[in-house]
Design an enzyme around this catalytic site. Structure first.
Site, PDB file in Angstrom:
ATOM      1  N   THR A  73      82.804  91.340  74.170  1.00 55.62           N
ATOM      2  CA  THR A  73      81.972  90.041  73.891  1.00 55.62           C
ATOM      3  C   THR A  73      81.720  89.797  72.300  1.00 55.62           C
ATOM      4  OG1 THR A  73      80.768  90.509  75.840  1.00 55.62           O
ATOM      5  CG2 THR A  73      79.680  89.237  74.274  1.00 55.62           C
ATOM      6  N   CYS A  74      81.781  91.079  71.834  1.00 52.21           N
ATOM      7  CA  CYS A  74      81.632  91.242  70.275  1.00 52.21           C
ATOM      8  C   CYS A  74      82.694  90.726  69.561  1.00 52.21           C
ATOM      9  CB  CYS A  74      81.225  92.699  69.778  1.00 52.21           C
ATOM     10  SG  CYS A  74      80.000  93.374  70.605  1.00 52.21           S
ATOM     11  N   HIS A  75      83.951  90.937  70.088  1.00 55.19           N
ATOM     12  CA  HIS A  75      85.104  90.526  69.262  1.00 55.19           C
ATOM     13  C   HIS A  75      85.567  89.109  69.715  1.00 55.19           C
ATOM     14  CE1 HIS A  75      88.970  90.934  67.325  1.00 55.19           C
ATOM     15  NE2 HIS A  75      89.609  90.721  68.320  1.00 55.19           N
TER      16      HIS A  75
END
Length: 158
Positions: free
Chosen positions: A48-50
């Site tokens: 999700t972050c990337h």
């Protein structure tokens, strides 16, 4: 007790990636003058972050700058990982704080336990608006969510 709105940003020594260079800074000094959106994420290169969180801010960065805000990302990762992550998302204007020892995250009381995923102590997903060293608003996500700390939401709030 979690940090709250109208609190001063804590004073912690961390590494920062700025213009592809690693610098050692004090968070209190760094955030003391100007307007910032500090975005905390559980881990560089995590799905999700990337794939969503960081790219959303890269795509919206000009809008934040037009409103007078500098975007800064942070994660409980070492500076080498944060530099590689910044380069991987083709970011050149967003500084990245490497909170390798989790000390800044702990001072904000925004630690999450990622042990079930082999991650250990990590940063909760959040966005924080800071003006002249004072926290004006905080948007902390529920576990597994990306809503309140997404770039589009924070842009709508400032």
């Amino acid at each position: 007790m979690a940090i709250s709105e109208n609190s001063a940003i804590p004073s912690v020594d961390v590494a920062i990636i700025q213009n592809a260079e690693k610098l050692n800074i004090n968070t209190n000094t760094y955030f003391s003058t100007g307007k910032f959106v500090l975005v905390g994420v559980p881990g560089a290169f995590t799905p999700t972050c990337h794939l969503q969180h960081f790219p959303g801010y890269v795509e919206s960065n000009k809008e934040f700058l037009n409103k007078g805000y500098k975007v800064v990302f942070m994660s409980v990762n070492d500076p080498f990982v944060m530099k590689a992550w910044s380069e991987a998302v083709k970011n050149s204007d967003i500084d990245c704080i490497a909170d390798g020892n989790c000390s800044f995250t702990e001072s904000l009381d925004l630690v999450m336990d990622g042990s079930a995923f082999g991650l250990g102590k990590r940063c909760k997903r959040f966005a924080m608006v800071i003006e002249n060293g004072i926290i004006k608003s905080i948007y902390v996500e529920e576990a597994g969510k990306l809503d309140v700390s997404a770039a589009v939401n924070v842009l709508a709030q400032i």
